[in-house]
Design an enzyme around this catalytic site. Structure first.
Site, PDB file in Angstrom:
ATOM      1  CB  THR A   1      -3.458   6.186  17.944  1.00  0.00           C
ATOM      2  OG1 THR A   1      -4.325   5.400  17.109  1.00  0.00           O
ATOM      3  CG2 THR A   1      -2.990   7.418  17.178  1.00  0.00           C
TER       4      THR A   1
ATOM      5  CE1 TYR B   1      12.524  -0.889   6.755  1.00  0.00           C
ATOM      6  CE2 TYR B   1      10.646   0.591   6.523  1.00  0.00           C
ATOM      7  CZ  TYR B   1      11.970   0.381   6.861  1.00  0.00           C
ATOM      8  OH  TYR B   1      12.747   1.419   7.292  1.00  0.00           O
TER       9      TYR B   1
END
Length: 329
Positions: free
Chosen positions: A225, A153
Site C-alpha cells: 500500500t 527469495y
C-alpha cells in the site's frame, strides 16, 4: 493559462523528484500523494495502472467461504529492531543481524514467509485511520506485518518484485480500555520518534502475542500500500481488532512529518485510499452457515459488523465492548 501553469509545475516537480531521492518525496496528500505515485517514478507505474491494488473495502456479503484455508502459524520467537519515523509512516524493521527469525505460514500461504517490517497507519480522528475498510467503515488505525517468501527469495527487496513474494497481515486497531500488552512495547517509545528521521530500538517483541484472539481471517491477492504498489502481496485481514488506549493514541498523534525545525503536518492520516477490487475474490475461513446454527461469533451481517459507526454526541463510544469479532450490523 492556469491549467497550463499547473501542468508545467507538475512536470517540473516530478523531473526534480526523479533526479533526487524520490523515496523521500512521496506523501499521502497533495501533488505527491497517492493519485500521483505512479507518475513520480517509472518503477511505481503499478500505483496507477495496477488492477490488483490494495487496500480494498471488504463487503461481508460477498466473501467466499473456503474450507481449505488453514490456521495461520506465526513463530513464538521474539525479535528486536528499530522503530523509524520515515516522514510518511511509523515503521518497525527487524535488526539485520537477527539470528532468530519469525516465520509466517499456514492460512492461504503455500510457502514460509520471514517477518521483516511493521507499518502503522492511523487517523487524526477516531472515525478514520485504517487502510482497509469493512463495509465502507474505517477503523482508528491499522497495523500491518510484512514478510517475504524465504522459500523462494533471498530478501524483501527481491521478493517485492516476484510472484507470491510478500505476505501482509492486517490488524485493525480500536480505542479501548484494555491495551495490547505487546503493542505497548512500541507505544511507550512514541516520544522518541516525534520527528522525521528519528529512530529508537524496540527489543524482544512477539508478533504472536500481539495478535488478537481469533483463528478467523479474510484473504485476497493484492499489493503493497506504499510505493511502488507491487502486486506481489498475499493479504490476510484478521477478523478481530486489537486495542489501543486514548493516551497511547494521543501520543501517536503527536508525531510529525518533518524535522524539529520544520515539523510540517502531523504524521497521521497516512492511509492510501481504498482501491477497486475488479474481478478479485476475497476468501474467508468463516463458515457463516455454522455460525448461524451454533450462534458462534462471525461476520454474519445480522450479528456484527459496523466498524466505527460513532454516535454524533459520543465520540469515544466503543462499538466492540461486547463483541468477539468485527461488528457487522
Amino acid at each position: 493559462m492556469r491549467g497550463l501553469t499547473s501542468a508545467v509545475f507538475l512536470a517540473t516537480f516530478f523531473v526534480y523528484v526523479e533526479c533526487d531521492n524520490w523515496q523521500e518525496w512521496w506523501t499521502y496528500d497533495g501533488i505527491s500523494g497517492p493519485a500521483y505515485w505512479g507518475l513520480m517514478n517509472p518503477q511505481w507505474n503499478m500505483c496507477s495502472r495496477g488492477r490488483r491494488q490494495s487496500p480494498v473495502n471488504v463487503e461481508p456479503d460477498k466473501l467466499l467461504f473456503d474450507p481449505y484455508l488453514r490456521h495461520i502459524h506465526i513463530d513464538k520467537q521474539k525479535v528486536s529492531g528499530m522503530l523509524h519515523n520515515t516522514g510518511q509512516s511509523l515503521v518497525f524493521r527487524v535488526d539485520k543481524d537477527t539470528k532468530q527469525h519469525v516465520n509466517i505460514s499456514g492460512g492461504p500461504l503455500a510457502y514460509r514467509y520471514q517477518f521483516e517490517e511493521i507499518y502503522i497507519h492511523y487517523g487524526m480522528e477516531n472515525q478514520q485511520g485504517s487502510e482497509h475498510h469493512i463495509q465502507g467503515y474505517s477503523f482508528t488505525a491499522e497495523i500491518q506485518f510484512y514478510g517475504f517468501n524465504k522459500d523462494l527469495y533471498h530478501n524483501m527487496s527481491e521478493a517485492l518484485h516476484k510472484s507470491q513474494g510478500i505476505v501482509a497481515i492486517s490488524l485493525m486497531v480500536q480505542v479501548g480500555d484494555t491495551p495490547n500488552g505487546e503493542l505497548r512495547l512500541i507505544t511507550t517509545v512514541f516520544n522518541k520518534v516525534t520527528y522525521k528521521g528519528a529512530s529508537t530500538p524496540v527489543k524482544h517483541i512477539s508478533l504472536r502475542a500481539m495478535l488478537p484472539d481469533t483463528e478467523h481471517f479474510m484473504t485476497y491477492e493484492g499489493s503493497t500500500t506504499h510505493p511502488g504498489c507491487w502486486e506481489t502481496t498475499v493479504w490476510i485481514i484478521l477478523n478481530k481488532p486489537i486495542y489501543i488506549t486514548k493516551h497511547e493514541l494521543y501520543q501517536l498523534r503527536k508525531l510529525m512529518q518533518g524535522s524539529a525545525d520544520a515539523p510540517k503536518a502531523p504524521l497521521g492520516n497516512n492511509a492510501r485510499p481504498v482501491q477497486p477490487l475488479h474481478q478479485r475474490t476475497i476468501r474467508t475461513n468463516i463458515n457463516f452457515k455454522n455460525a448461524e446454527v451454533n450462534n458462534c461469533p462471525s461476520m454474519h451481517k445480522e450479528m456484527y459488523y459496523k466498524a466505527n459507526k460513532w454516535p454524533q454526541n459520543i465520540k469515544d463510544h466503543n462499538p466492540f465492548h461486547s463483541l468477539h469479532s468485527f461488528p457487522i450490523g
